[in-house]
Design a protein around this motif. Structure first.
Motif, PDB file in Angstrom:
ATOM      1  N   GLU A 148       0.920  -0.976  -0.040  1.00 50.17           N
ATOM      2  CA  GLU A 148       0.354  -0.147  -0.373  1.00 50.17           C
ATOM      3  C   GLU A 148       1.047   1.442   0.014  1.00 50.17           C
ATOM      4  OE1 GLU A 148      -3.181   0.582  -1.108  1.00 50.17           O
ATOM      5  OE2 GLU A 148      -3.348  -1.791  -0.868  1.00 50.17           O
ATOM      6  N   LEU A 149       1.826   1.044   0.689  1.00 46.35           N
ATOM      7  CA  LEU A 149       2.724   2.649   0.612  1.00 46.35           C
ATOM      8  C   LEU A 149       3.176   2.696  -0.327  1.00 46.35           C
ATOM      9  CD1 LEU A 149       3.932   2.400   4.502  1.00 46.35           C
ATOM     10  CD2 LEU A 149       2.335   3.300   3.431  1.00 46.35           C
ATOM     11  N   GLU A 150       3.984   1.155  -0.842  1.00 46.29           N
ATOM     12  CA  GLU A 150       4.453   0.994  -2.603  1.00 46.29           C
ATOM     13  C   GLU A 150       3.656   2.346  -3.290  1.00 46.29           C
ATOM     14  OE1 GLU A 150       6.432  -2.029  -3.366  1.00 46.29           O
ATOM     15  OE2 GLU A 150       6.588  -1.913  -5.425  1.00 46.29           O
ATOM     16  N   LEU A 151       2.438   1.833  -3.663  1.00 43.58           N
ATOM     17  CA  LEU A 151       1.722   2.365  -4.346  1.00 43.58           C
ATOM     18  C   LEU A 151       1.127   4.038  -3.860  1.00 43.58           C
ATOM     19  CD1 LEU A 151      -1.762   0.135  -4.283  1.00 43.58           C
ATOM     20  CD2 LEU A 151       0.214   0.191  -6.641  1.00 43.58           C
ATOM     21  N   THR A 152       0.871   4.127  -3.117  1.00 43.87           N
ATOM     22  CA  THR A 152       1.019   5.599  -2.536  1.00 43.87           C
ATOM     23  C   THR A 152       2.187   6.384  -2.390  1.00 43.87           C
ATOM     24  OG1 THR A 152      -0.554   4.687  -0.619  1.00 43.87           O
ATOM     25  CG2 THR A 152      -0.015   6.863  -0.122  1.00 43.87           C
ATOM     26  N   MET A 153       3.254   5.959  -3.207  1.00 41.99           N
ATOM     27  CA  MET A 153       4.797   6.338  -3.446  1.00 41.99           C
ATOM     28  C   MET A 153       4.767   6.893  -4.629  1.00 41.99           C
ATOM     29  SD  MET A 153       6.545   6.169   0.182  1.00 41.99           S
ATOM     30  CE  MET A 153       6.180   6.214   2.134  1.00 41.99           C
ATOM     31  N   GLN A 154       4.003   5.655  -5.183  1.00 44.88           N
ATOM     32  CA  GLN A 154       4.377   6.051  -6.387  1.00 44.88           C
ATOM     33  C   GLN A 154       3.615   6.979  -6.926  1.00 44.88           C
ATOM     34  OE1 GLN A 154       4.067   2.037  -7.326  1.00 44.88           O
ATOM     35  NE2 GLN A 154       6.097   1.289  -7.357  1.00 44.88           N
ATOM     36  N   ALA A 158       2.067  12.882  -7.810  1.00 49.37           N
ATOM     37  CA  ALA A 158       2.162  13.259  -6.751  1.00 49.37           C
ATOM     38  C   ALA A 158       1.956  12.317  -5.619  1.00 49.37           C
ATOM     39  CB  ALA A 158       1.152  14.945  -6.473  1.00 49.37           C
ATOM     40  N   PRO A 159       2.579  11.700  -4.643  1.00 49.92           N
ATOM     41  CA  PRO A 159       2.737  11.360  -3.628  1.00 49.92           C
ATOM     42  C   PRO A 159       1.865  12.793  -1.944  1.00 49.92           C
ATOM     43  CG  PRO A 159       4.634  10.890  -4.013  1.00 49.92           C
ATOM     44  CD  PRO A 159       4.453  11.562  -5.079  1.00 49.92           C
ATOM     45  N   PHE A 160       2.558  13.429  -2.420  1.00 48.60           N
ATOM     46  CA  PHE A 160       2.659  14.650  -1.194  1.00 48.60           C
ATOM     47  C   PHE A 160       1.484  14.790  -0.450  1.00 48.60           C
ATOM     48  CE2 PHE A 160       2.576  18.702   1.146  1.00 48.60           C
ATOM     49  CZ  PHE A 160       3.901  18.263   1.988  1.00 48.60           C
ATOM     50  N   PRO A 161       0.361  15.176  -1.045  1.00 46.71           N
ATOM     51  CA  PRO A 161      -0.428  15.560  -0.746  1.00 46.71           C
ATOM     52  C   PRO A 161      -1.336  13.905   0.085  1.00 46.71           C
ATOM     53  CG  PRO A 161      -0.786  15.621  -2.822  1.00 46.71           C
ATOM     54  CD  PRO A 161      -0.354  15.378  -2.440  1.00 46.71           C
ATOM     55  N   ALA A 162      -1.294  12.943   0.161  1.00 44.96           N
ATOM     56  CA  ALA A 162      -1.174  11.430  -0.018  1.00 44.96           C
ATOM     57  C   ALA A 162      -0.545  11.639   2.169  1.00 44.96           C
ATOM     58  CB  ALA A 162      -1.381  10.511  -0.138  1.00 44.96           C
ATOM     59  N   LEU A 163       0.500  11.344   1.258  1.00 44.90           N
ATOM     60  CA  LEU A 163       0.927  11.535   2.461  1.00 44.90           C
ATOM     61  C   LEU A 163       0.963  12.506   4.065  1.00 44.90           C
ATOM     62  CD1 LEU A 163       4.708  10.695   0.360  1.00 44.90           C
ATOM     63  CD2 LEU A 163       3.431   9.089   1.275  1.00 44.90           C
ATOM     64  N   LYS A 164       0.523  13.108   3.322  1.00 42.29           N
ATOM     65  CA  LYS A 164       0.123  14.729   4.501  1.00 42.29           C
ATOM     66  C   LYS A 164      -1.142  14.324   5.090  1.00 42.29           C
ATOM     67  CE  LYS A 164      -0.330  19.785   4.334  1.00 42.29           C
ATOM     68  NZ  LYS A 164      -1.435  20.614   4.138  1.00 42.29           N
ATOM     69  N   ARG A 165      -1.846  13.836   4.509  1.00 38.37           N
ATOM     70  CA  ARG A 165      -3.328  13.624   5.304  1.00 38.37           C
ATOM     71  C   ARG A 165      -2.629  12.240   6.052  1.00 38.37           C
ATOM     72  NH1 ARG A 165      -8.017  14.547   6.572  1.00 38.37           N
ATOM     73  NH2 ARG A 165     -10.036  13.810   4.913  1.00 38.37           N
ATOM     74  N   MET A 166      -2.091  11.584   5.256  1.00 39.92           N
ATOM     75  CA  MET A 166      -1.862  10.420   6.593  1.00 39.92           C
ATOM     76  C   MET A 166      -0.971  10.952   7.514  1.00 39.92           C
ATOM     77  SD  MET A 166      -0.267   7.900   3.895  1.00 39.92           S
ATOM     78  CE  MET A 166       0.074   6.529   4.021  1.00 39.92           C
ATOM     79  N   THR A 217      12.055  17.740   0.442  1.00 38.67           N
ATOM     80  CA  THR A 217      12.716  16.647   0.110  1.00 38.67           C
ATOM     81  C   THR A 217      11.395  15.974  -0.500  1.00 38.67           C
ATOM     82  OG1 THR A 217      14.468  16.400   2.500  1.00 38.67           O
ATOM     83  CG2 THR A 217      13.696  14.422   0.589  1.00 38.67           C
ATOM     84  N   ILE A 218      11.067  15.436   0.457  1.00 41.01           N
ATOM     85  CA  ILE A 218       9.361  14.879  -0.469  1.00 41.01           C
ATOM     86  C   ILE A 218       9.152  15.944  -1.779  1.00 41.01           C
ATOM     87  CG2 ILE A 218       7.063  13.976  -0.445  1.00 41.01           C
ATOM     88  CD1 ILE A 218       7.486  13.321   2.284  1.00 41.01           C
ATOM     89  N   ARG A 219       8.858  17.435  -1.671  1.00 43.09           N
ATOM     90  CA  ARG A 219       8.591  18.118  -3.014  1.00 43.09           C
ATOM     91  C   ARG A 219       9.102  17.599  -3.365  1.00 43.09           C
ATOM     92  NH1 ARG A 219       4.339  22.750   0.734  1.00 43.09           N
ATOM     93  NH2 ARG A 219       2.996  21.505  -0.321  1.00 43.09           N
ATOM     94  N   ARG A 220      10.421  18.564  -3.320  1.00 44.14           N
ATOM     95  CA  ARG A 220      11.332  18.199  -4.360  1.00 44.14           C
ATOM     96  C   ARG A 220      12.117  17.080  -4.865  1.00 44.14           C
ATOM     97  NH1 ARG A 220      16.270  20.621  -0.345  1.00 44.14           N
ATOM     98  NH2 ARG A 220      15.565  22.366  -0.283  1.00 44.14           N
ATOM     99  N   LEU A 221      11.612  15.279  -4.386  1.00 44.78           N
ATOM    100  CA  LEU A 221      11.676  14.384  -4.866  1.00 44.78           C
ATOM    101  C   LEU A 221      10.779  14.431  -6.046  1.00 44.78           C
ATOM    102  CD1 LEU A 221      11.486  12.198  -1.971  1.00 44.78           C
ATOM    103  CD2 LEU A 221      13.587  12.058  -4.177  1.00 44.78           C
ATOM    104  N   SER A 222       9.401  15.227  -5.837  1.00 36.12           N
ATOM    105  CA  SER A 222       8.437  15.036  -6.909  1.00 36.12           C
ATOM    106  C   SER A 222       8.396  15.663  -7.969  1.00 36.12           C
ATOM    107  CB  SER A 222       6.733  15.323  -6.728  1.00 36.12           C
ATOM    108  OG  SER A 222       6.280  14.388  -5.415  1.00 36.12           O
ATOM    109  N   ALA A 223       9.185  16.592  -7.748  1.00 36.64           N
ATOM    110  CA  ALA A 223       9.373  17.528  -8.816  1.00 36.64           C
ATOM    111  C   ALA A 223      10.062  17.269  -9.854  1.00 36.64           C
ATOM    112  CB  ALA A 223      10.083  18.987  -8.082  1.00 36.64           C
ATOM    113  N   PHE A 224      11.656  16.936  -8.932  1.00 35.80           N
ATOM    114  CA  PHE A 224      12.446  15.959  -9.658  1.00 35.80           C
ATOM    115  C   PHE A 224      12.337  15.412 -10.853  1.00 35.80           C
ATOM    116  CE2 PHE A 224      16.335  18.370  -6.851  1.00 35.80           C
ATOM    117  CZ  PHE A 224      15.590  19.364  -6.425  1.00 35.80           C
TER     118      PHE A 224
END
Ligand code: CTP
Length: 437
Positions: free
Chosen positions: A219-225, A228-236, A258-265
């Motif tokens: 489940e975490l893998e799917l969420t982080m894939q 834009a994973p940041f909103p879900a990680l923040k909501r968690m 770091t999470i935000r930059r990862l998505s952007a990069f």
């Protein structure tokens, strides 16, 4: 009675021509066997939202195994799970379709009459997580495009609401807590009040905490894939999910940045560096844990039962950050070939994580230039060319190619002619000829 409607036009607009063609074919097949077939779940939701969907999930009223066995398409690979009456088709162009038998989980009374067919579909849909995921669309020709909505899925789609079908949904499957959050944030919906209450009681009752490492990890893998994973990680975090899953996890400004930059990069470099081999999510996991104590970091690795390779990536990412900043931010590794030599020894996911986690712009720039450009730099000349020029195959060729690549990386050699001239100068002809004997 279910809400029905015809979605023929939406199918045409939203599905790819290939998906459309396959569904027409499968519907006809089902009808010829006297069965009914439907697309169900996420694909119906996505079609109604006008979103592209990759997964084709089909349910048949009848036996899916018999249905699958009747498929006769050249190059189509069929796999069957007779026990579960499910299977899948992989067409020659790679298109995959999962097919299941409409399943009933229980009988109302022991001597129940055989049910009319649509009842088994209703039961199949009732087992599902949220109303918006519990709709079906008929693909059999005589009712092609008919939406079947027993539980108000369409209403909830319009209200942008995620609502469970019944009060035991999270108890039956606690991974739905994470699925729900993921979907809520992806679609920009909101969890309906009673659903949110049930989600909280699932958390408080310790059900999520008891999930196996494997299921939690999936489940975490799917969420982080997610794109834009940041909103879900923040909501968690807001809903207290992390405190329950990983006690002691500290998510502060550095983790968020770091999470935000990862998505952007990732969005920026995915064209140039397409292959992280499915490990990208580990960069997000490392980012999530970046501010936490080492004991918490190790507890996460254990809790998720990560494979040895995945553990190595995580440990190298988190433990190696400071050293990498020193090495890559100073004046010792300056040339492209030196940066290449340093980074090729580590996983590209770790490099990606470092580029997002560091505050040192020079380190970031060097890593991103490696991921977008340097890592795939090659000389024009190949090993085969060198053999044709007279060199003996073996370690010597490897050594020459590596020197050649370094010069290409440093832009000392840019054309084929320059490479040939450089080889002739540094590895003279006589030497080549003697080496041949
Ligand atoms: N499902 C469920 N409970 C789960 C997982 C799945 O009820 N824990 C049901 C839902 O109806 C879902 C369907 O199975 O729509 C297919 O699951 P999956 O392919 O994992 O999800 P999708 O809804 O298709 O979502 P995604 O777009 O993320 O693939």
């Amino acid at each position: 009675m279910p809400w029905t409607d015809n979605l023929e036009h939406l199918l045409k607009e939203t599905l790819t021509p290939r998906q459309y063609e396959i569904l027409i074919y499968l519907g006809k097949e089902a009808q010829s066997l006297g069965m009914k077939a439907y697309i169900v779940g996420g694909i119906v939701r996505d079609i109604m939202l006008g979103r592209e969907s990759l997964d084709l999930d089909v349910v048949v009223e009848g036996n899916a195994v018999d249905f699958l066995k009747s498929i006769n398409q050249e190059g189509c690979h069929i796999s069957l799970h007779e026990r579960y009456k499910t299977g899948s088709l992989i067409f020659s162009d790679g298109m995959k379709v999962d097919v299941a038998t409409a399943r009933r989980e229980f009988y109302e009374y022991p001597l129940a009459q055989p049910r009319v067919s649509s009842d088994s579909l209703k039961h199949d849909l009732y087992r599902r997580d949220f109303t918006i995921n519990a709709m079906a669309v008929s693909i059999t020709p005589d009712s092609w495009g008919t939406l079947i909505d027993y539980f108000g899925g369409r209403r909830d789609l319009n209200k942008k609401t995620l609502k469970v079908l019944h009060n035991l949904s999270f108890v039956e499957d606690p991974t739905r807590v994470i699925r729900g959050i993921r979907l809520e944030q992806r679609l920009n919906f909101h969890l309906e009040d009673n659903t949110l209450r049930l989600l909280h009681s699932c958390l408080k009752g310790g059900l999520l905490a008891r999930l196996s490492g494997y299921r939690l990890r999936s489940e975490l893998e799917l969420t982080m894939q997610e794109k834009a994973p940041f909103p879900a990680l923040k909501r968690m975090a807001e809903l207290g999910v992390w405190d329950i899953l990983f006690p002691g996890l500290r998510i502060g400004k550095t983790a968020v940045r770091t999470i935000r930059r990862l998505s952007a990069f990732l969005a920026r470099i995915s064209r140039d560096f397409p292959d992280f081999r499915g490990y990208e999510w580990l960069a997000f996991l490392a980012a999530l844990a970046i501010e936490s104590h080492e004991t918490v970091q190790f507890a996460i690795l254990d809790r998720l039962s990560l494979a040895p390779r995945e553990r190595d990536i995580m440990v190298q990412s988190l433990d190696g950050l400071r050293a990498a900043e020193q090495d890559l931010g100073g004046r010792t590794l300056v040339k492209n070939s030196e940066i290449y030599g340093y980074l090729r020894e580590i996983s590209p996911v770790t490099a990606l994580f470092w580029s997002a986690a560091t505050e040192r712009w020079r380190v970031r720039r060097r890593i991103l230039s490696y991921l977008t450009r340097l890592y795939r730099t090659k000389s024009h000349l190949t090993g085969r060319d060198l053999i044709e020029m007279g060199y003996r195959g073996g370690p010597q060729i490897g050594e020459i190619l590596s020197q050649l690549r370094d010069r290409c990386l440093n832009e000392e050699l840019t054309t084929l002619e320059e490479e040939v001239a450089w080889i002739k100068n540094n590895f003279p002809l006589e030497l080549r000829q003697t080496k041949r004997h």
